[in-house]
Design a protein around this motif. Structure first.
Motif, PDB file in Angstrom:
ATOM      1  N   GLN A   1      46.258  43.130  32.199  1.00 62.22           N
ATOM      2  CA  GLN A   1      45.583  41.618  32.364  1.00 62.22           C
ATOM      3  C   GLN A   1      46.383  41.255  33.607  1.00 62.22           C
ATOM      4  O   GLN A   1      47.668  40.853  33.551  1.00 62.22           O
ATOM      5  N   VAL A   2      45.691  41.103  34.708  1.00 63.74           N
ATOM      6  CA  VAL A   2      46.414  40.387  35.762  1.00 63.74           C
ATOM      7  C   VAL A   2      45.741  38.939  36.255  1.00 63.74           C
ATOM      8  O   VAL A   2      46.364  38.371  37.158  1.00 63.74           O
ATOM      9  N   ASP A   3      44.806  38.514  35.619  1.00 67.66           N
ATOM     10  CA  ASP A   3      44.262  37.358  36.047  1.00 67.66           C
ATOM     11  C   ASP A   3      45.314  36.032  35.480  1.00 67.66           C
ATOM     12  O   ASP A   3      46.057  36.350  34.615  1.00 67.66           O
TER      13      ASP A   3
ATOM     14  N   ARG B   1      52.212  29.551  35.725  1.00 68.60           N
ATOM     15  CA  ARG B   1      53.380  30.391  35.274  1.00 68.60           C
ATOM     16  C   ARG B   1      52.735  31.809  35.657  1.00 68.60           C
ATOM     17  O   ARG B   1      51.358  32.002  35.352  1.00 68.60           O
ATOM     18  N   TYR B   2      53.251  32.703  36.233  1.00 65.82           N
ATOM     19  CA  TYR B   2      52.650  34.020  36.607  1.00 65.82           C
ATOM     20  C   TYR B   2      53.893  35.075  36.261  1.00 65.82           C
ATOM     21  O   TYR B   2      54.452  35.663  37.206  1.00 65.82           O
ATOM     22  N   PRO B   3      54.037  35.547  35.027  1.00 66.97           N
ATOM     23  CA  PRO B   3      55.242  36.378  35.001  1.00 66.97           C
ATOM     24  C   PRO B   3      55.316  37.689  35.328  1.00 66.97           C
ATOM     25  O   PRO B   3      56.106  38.418  35.370  1.00 66.97           O
ATOM     26  N   LEU B   4      53.879  38.088  35.935  1.00 70.64           N
ATOM     27  CA  LEU B   4      53.888  39.468  36.570  1.00 70.64           C
ATOM     28  C   LEU B   4      54.450  39.395  37.942  1.00 70.64           C
ATOM     29  O   LEU B   4      54.625  40.512  38.740  1.00 70.64           O
TER      30      LEU B   4
ATOM     31  N   TRP C   1      58.504  42.067  28.954  1.00 71.14           N
ATOM     32  CA  TRP C   1      57.638  42.775  28.372  1.00 71.14           C
ATOM     33  C   TRP C   1      57.039  43.941  29.451  1.00 71.14           C
ATOM     34  O   TRP C   1      56.954  43.599  30.461  1.00 71.14           O
ATOM     35  N   SER C   2      55.979  44.561  28.704  1.00 73.32           N
ATOM     36  CA  SER C   2      55.253  45.688  29.651  1.00 73.32           C
ATOM     37  C   SER C   2      53.776  45.633  29.000  1.00 73.32           C
ATOM     38  O   SER C   2      53.615  45.434  27.824  1.00 73.32           O
ATOM     39  N   GLN C   3      52.870  46.039  30.051  1.00 67.63           N
ATOM     40  CA  GLN C   3      51.525  46.587  29.611  1.00 67.63           C
ATOM     41  C   GLN C   3      51.257  47.589  29.961  1.00 67.63           C
ATOM     42  O   GLN C   3      51.491  48.026  31.104  1.00 67.63           O
ATOM     43  N   ASP C   4      51.025  48.736  28.929  1.00 65.98           N
ATOM     44  CA  ASP C   4      50.834  49.909  29.312  1.00 65.98           C
ATOM     45  C   ASP C   4      49.551  50.399  29.408  1.00 65.98           C
ATOM     46  O   ASP C   4      49.242  51.506  30.169  1.00 65.98           O
ATOM     47  N   GLN C   5      48.489  49.481  29.049  1.00 64.43           N
ATOM     48  CA  GLN C   5      47.146  49.663  29.207  1.00 64.43           C
ATOM     49  C   GLN C   5      46.398  48.506  29.199  1.00 64.43           C
ATOM     50  O   GLN C   5      47.129  47.348  28.966  1.00 64.43           O
ATOM     51  N   ASN C   6      45.025  48.485  29.635  1.00 61.67           N
ATOM     52  CA  ASN C   6      44.421  47.122  29.620  1.00 61.67           C
ATOM     53  C   ASN C   6      45.068  46.238  30.277  1.00 61.67           C
ATOM     54  O   ASN C   6      45.444  44.916  29.602  1.00 61.67           O
TER      55      ASN C   6
ATOM     56  N   ASP D   1      48.130  50.014  40.300  1.00 59.77           N
ATOM     57  CA  ASP D   1      47.633  49.490  41.586  1.00 59.77           C
ATOM     58  C   ASP D   1      46.789  48.499  41.270  1.00 59.77           C
ATOM     59  O   ASP D   1      45.812  48.174  40.136  1.00 59.77           O
ATOM     60  N   VAL D   2      47.208  47.172  41.764  1.00 59.99           N
ATOM     61  CA  VAL D   2      46.444  45.927  41.591  1.00 59.99           C
ATOM     62  C   VAL D   2      45.649  45.692  42.850  1.00 59.99           C
ATOM     63  O   VAL D   2      45.906  45.526  43.737  1.00 59.99           O
ATOM     64  N   ASN D   3      44.191  45.443  42.436  1.00 59.22           N
ATOM     65  CA  ASN D   3      43.317  45.252  43.581  1.00 59.22           C
ATOM     66  C   ASN D   3      42.738  43.985  43.462  1.00 59.22           C
ATOM     67  O   ASN D   3      42.554  43.507  42.471  1.00 59.22           O
ATOM     68  N   ILE D   4      42.582  43.165  44.543  1.00 61.15           N
ATOM     69  CA  ILE D   4      42.026  41.772  44.600  1.00 61.15           C
ATOM     70  C   ILE D   4      40.735  41.901  45.302  1.00 61.15           C
ATOM     71  O   ILE D   4      40.552  42.562  46.581  1.00 61.15           O
ATOM     72  N   SER D   5      39.652  41.908  44.883  1.00 60.48           N
ATOM     73  CA  SER D   5      37.966  41.967  45.333  1.00 60.48           C
ATOM     74  C   SER D   5      37.431  40.783  45.174  1.00 60.48           C
ATOM     75  O   SER D   5      38.011  39.737  44.467  1.00 60.48           O
ATOM     76  N   GLN D   6      36.172  40.435  45.580  1.00 60.68           N
ATOM     77  CA  GLN D   6      35.444  39.387  45.579  1.00 60.68           C
ATOM     78  C   GLN D   6      35.149  39.193  43.947  1.00 60.68           C
ATOM     79  O   GLN D   6      34.625  38.064  43.662  1.00 60.68           O
ATOM     80  N   TYR D   7      35.388  40.205  42.950  1.00 57.73           N
ATOM     81  CA  TYR D   7      34.816  40.002  41.792  1.00 57.73           C
ATOM     82  C   TYR D   7      36.259  39.644  40.907  1.00 57.73           C
ATOM     83  O   TYR D   7      36.142  39.314  39.594  1.00 57.73           O
ATOM     84  N   GLY D   8      37.352  39.784  41.520  1.00 62.66           N
ATOM     85  CA  GLY D   8      38.404  39.023  40.952  1.00 62.66           C
ATOM     86  C   GLY D   8      39.558  40.213  40.928  1.00 62.66           C
ATOM     87  O   GLY D   8      39.465  41.110  41.682  1.00 62.66           O
ATOM     88  N   MET D   9      40.721  39.924  40.096  1.00 66.51           N
ATOM     89  CA  MET D   9      41.780  41.031  40.318  1.00 66.51           C
ATOM     90  C   MET D   9      41.620  42.136  39.218  1.00 66.51           C
ATOM     91  O   MET D   9      41.350  41.727  38.084  1.00 66.51           O
ATOM     92  N   TYR D  10      41.807  43.381  39.472  1.00 61.44           N
ATOM     93  CA  TYR D  10      42.031  44.249  38.304  1.00 61.44           C
ATOM     94  C   TYR D  10      42.927  45.366  38.825  1.00 61.44           C
ATOM     95  O   TYR D  10      43.500  45.465  39.714  1.00 61.44           O
ATOM     96  N   ALA D  11      43.519  46.046  37.584  1.00 60.72           N
ATOM     97  CA  ALA D  11      44.613  46.895  37.978  1.00 60.72           C
ATOM     98  C   ALA D  11      44.121  48.210  37.271  1.00 60.72           C
ATOM     99  O   ALA D  11      43.412  48.399  36.257  1.00 60.72           O
TER     100      ALA D  11
END
Lengths: 537, 270
Positions: free
Chosen positions: A377-379, A316-319, A370-375, A266-276
């Motif tokens: 990075q969505v910024d 560029r935003y490969p996600l 490629w994939s990210q399984d943890q940590n 789940d990717v959430n966008i809030s006033q503090y930025g984006m986090y997953a």
């Protein structure tokens, strides 16, 4: 010539001119009455398909198609072409109907008093007026237009309120005819997204599904799925209870079909930025039980992605993976007619060994993903430069059709704790033939991002699940462009593009110059030979 | 099979049009055709025409109209949407001298003393101009061919139709400009008259989009749409060959060719 002769010649000329003009008029008139058309396009985009012909063969009563448009609509060149296309296609319907299809085409005018009453009547029936606009060189033009259809069969009648696009026209009209002929599917929507609501952020889902299925119901969580439903669309999955899992599982075991659009992350966008955060839904476990594993990872594709506009530049935003046509499974009717798809923050899907013969991939990434399984990075800043190592291919959607055991076969039946009045009382089905589609991302249906291709994929999926799929092939009809995606590498793409522009523009010009020089030299040699020949004499 | 048919149609039609005057038509047409064609290629006219056509139309397509690469779509529709307007400038430029130059330098009287009929001379000139236009047009085929090889698949049925439609459109433009060239003695007059007429005949199809027609003038709107040279190009542009469009282009070409002959004939009794 004497004066009389000249006068006669002049009179004769005028007579001939008048005859020529009369000929032109007669010529236009006759050619309009008797004409033939050859559709040279691939897939005969301007001719009716075999699926339509088969549908019309099933008619046992007169089908009346009434098409109404106003004269002003034709003043917008794009709309005029659509009206022409519809008119041509309806004539094809009439021919293919072998006497069972009666087409009425009427051009109406707001200015004509005789038409005004009919226009009001049509508006009551549901044909809508729309503001049409066209940007001219100096100014924008705006006018009121309508282009709608009423289809009547036996005692039933359906209205298409507006047709201003040729793309998907045949599919749309066929769907309406099929509805009138009976056999209507009933669709349920379970919506449980973490990033929006069905009324706002995902509002187009309902509009698109309702265009084809007249019975579409939004199902609340912790409620029983009505038994008359045949297809289910599950968007998201966050917060669904074990009781919901039971409902979906038993729906599948009893012959129901499901389209899942579920986030692995789940990717959430809030006033503090984006986090997953890792996907928080029990659907992942349910699907894994059937043999389809939705990974809690984020997939990035170095070779095919959508950029993010920031100011005047594209980052560029490969996600935001852009699935290319070469990575779409052409053997699957669900996606064979689709050229590209955009997926936002998607997760990969593995087909487990137990499901290898029951499932097939629909589309995947390029081989530089490629994939990210943890940590996670969505910024945006993390992806300004291509530092992520690719080299892998990930499946992003699968279609499943095969026998499976119920997820709850050896489990206790969960109790509905939220809605105590509704409990599972039917006999539990332990095994069944499940048919479903899974996409590892829900945001591809988000109203801000989803386009035509994404909704065509959704509707193709629902068709594949609910019908025999014969109409899928014509959904894309009218889409006349094909993507330039043979080259995967962006640098190579740029180089080849420059070569094509350079060669076809300046290279060909140089070839003409060379031709001129060669011809000039040949002329000189020939002249010299002639000169020397006569010099000898 | 469809690829085979596409190749046959794409190259067969222009080959037929070029071979027709040089092999099958009467000797008078052949002689005039060869004389005109060698006149083009022995001077700079042909090369300037071909080079300018390729460079200008491709640059317009790639940069002004963002053809092909901006939308990453294998489609030449924008090129062919632009083509009637490119023709408006280039065809009068090529044909302005067809009759006007002959009249201006006085060779027209000499021409008609040869043992060939006026229609043979006119057909020879017509096919020579058409050959040059087809050469220019087909030199743009490198765009879809190279793109097909390296980047993506085109709908070749559509491409073939677009090229065939362009040839028919060019026939019309040449016939119209020939008539106008026969009405004047000055090259610049012939060019301007032809370009303005072609532009008007191309644009009248769009008149209903930019101006209001009262109900009692509805017939006029239909006439504008029907007589426009660009309206009939629409079907070819999308990949459909309609007998109405072919009849229109062949008819207009024949009518203007006939009027051209009458105009040439009129110099004897005016």
């Amino acid at each position: 010539m004497n004066d009389v002769s000249i006068k006669n010649k002049k009179i004769q000329s005028w007579i001939i001119l008048v005859l020529v003009i009369l000929n032109i008029i007669a010529f236009i008139f006759i050619s309009n009455k008797a004409y033939i058309r050859f559709d040279m396009t691939e897939g005969k985009k301007y001719s009716i398909s075999a699926a339509t012909k088969n549908l019309l063969k099933k008619l046992d009563n007169t089908l009346v198609i009434e098409y109404y448009y106003n004269d002003k609509s034709k003043e917008i060149s794009g709309v005029a072409q659509v009206i022409q296309y519809i008119t041509d296609m309806l004539r094809e319907y009439e021919n293919a109907g072998k006497g069972y299809v009666n087409v009425v085409i009427r051009e109406l005018s707001f200015q004509k008093p005789a038409d005004q009453a009919l226009i009001s009547e049509l508006e009551v029936k549901g044909i809508k007026q729309y503001q049409l606009s066209q940007q001219e060189q100096a100014e924008a033009k705006s006018l009121l237009g309508f282009s709608g259809m009423i289809i009547k069969y036996k005692d039933n009648e359906t209205v298409i309120p507006a047709i201003f696009q040729d793309m998907g026209f045949e599919f749309r009209i066929d769907s309406e005819i099929a509805k009138l002929m009976g056999g209507e599917e009933k669709v349920g929507v379970i919506f449980s997204s973490s990033v929006g609501t069905l009324e706002n952020e995902f509002k187009y889902i309902r509009q698109v599904v309702e265009r084809e299925f007249s019975d579409v119901r939004v199902l609340p969580k912790d409620h029983n799925i009505p038994p008359e439903l045949t297809v289910l669309l599950v968007v998201g999955g966050k917060g669904l209870s074990q009781y919901d899992m039971l409902q979906i599982d038993q729906f599948l075991m009893n012959g129901g079909k499901v389209f899942f659009a579920v986030n692995g992350v789940d990717v959430n966008i809030s006033q503090y930025g984006m986090y997953a955060t890792p996907g928080d839904t029990d659907l992942i476990d349910l699907l894994q039980h059937y043999g389809i594993k939705l990974n809690r990872n984020l997939v990035g594709d170095n070779q095919s992605y959508n950029g993010v506009r920031q100011g005047f530049s594209m980052l560029r935003y490969p996600l935001w993976v852009k699935v290319k046509s070469s990575n779409i499974n052409r053997d699957s009717a669900v996606v064979s007619g689709i050229d590209r798809l955009n997926l936002l923050w998607t997760s990969s899907i593995d087909i487990m060994d137990s499901a290898k013969d029951k499932a097939h991939f629909l589309f995947k990434t390029t081989n530089d993903a490629w994939s990210q399984d943890q940590n996670y990075q969505v910024d945006l800043d993390s992806y300004k430069y291509p530092v992520q190592q690719g080299g892998n291919t990930y499946t992003l959607a699968v279609a499943f059709d095969g026998e499976v055991n119920s997820y709850f076969a050896d489990k206790d039946i969960p109790v509905n704790e939220v809605n105590e009045k509704e409990q599972f009382t039917a006999n539990r089905t332990a095994k069944g033939n499940a048919k479903f589609i899974l996409v590892g991302c829900e945001q591809f249906l988000h109203s801000n991002f989803a386009g035509n291709d994404e909704f065509i994929f959704l509707m193709n999926g629902l068709d594949w699940l609910s019908k025999d799929g014969s109409l899928i092939e014509i959904r894309n009809k009218g889409k006349f462009t094909q993507p330039l995606d043979k080259i995967k590498d962006m640098r190579t793409y740029g180089a080849v593009k420059s070569f094509i522009i350079g060669f076809s523009t300046f290279g060909v010009a140089v070839l003409f110059i060379i031709l001129g020089v060669v011809l000039f030299i040949m002329r000189q040699i020939r002249s010299k030979k002639v000169y020397e020949h006569y010099k000898k004499d | 099979m469809s690829t085979f048919i596409n190749i046959i149609v794409l190259f067969g039609v222009p080959a037929l049009l070029i071979l027709l005057p040089s092999v099958w038509l009467p000797v008078g047409v052949r002689a005039e055709y060869k004389k005109e064609l060698s006149g083009y290629f022995n001077s700079l006219i042909a090369y300037i025409f071909l080079i300018l056509f390729v460079v200008v139309s491709n640059l317009m397509f790639f940069y002004l109209l963002n053809g092909l690469f901006r939308e990453e779509s294998a489609s030449m529709r924008r090129f062919f949407a632009m083509l009637p307007y490119v023709f408006v400038v280039f065809i009068p430029g090529l044909t302005m001298g067809a009759w006007a130059k002959e009249k201006n330098i006085g060779t027209i009287e000499l021409l008609f003393t040869f043992p060939v009929s006026p229609w043979e001379i006119m057909l020879g000139k017509f096919f020579a101009a058409l050959t040059l236009v087809i050469t220019a047009l087909y030199s743009t085929l490198f765009v879809p061919v190279l793109t097909q090889i390296f980047m993506g698949n085109f709908d070749w049925g559509q491409i073939v139709t677009q090229y065939i439609g362009s040839i028919l459109l060019a026939c019309c433009y040449i016939a119209i400009t020939f008539l106008l060239s026969s009405l004047t003695m000055e090259l610049i007059n012939a060019f301007l008259l032809s370009a303005i007429t072609l532009l008007a005949l191309t644009l009248i199809g769009y008149l209903p989009s930019i101006m209001q027609f009262p109900v009692w003038l509805e017939w006029l709107r239909k006439v504008f749409v029907w007589t426009s040279l660009s309206t009939h190009f629409g079907n070819f542009s999308k990949g459909v060959i309609d007998s109405r469009d072919i009849l229109y282009y062949v008819g207009v070409t024949a009518i203007f060719a006939y009027l051209n002959l009458r105009s040439l004939d009129s110099r004897k009794w005016r």
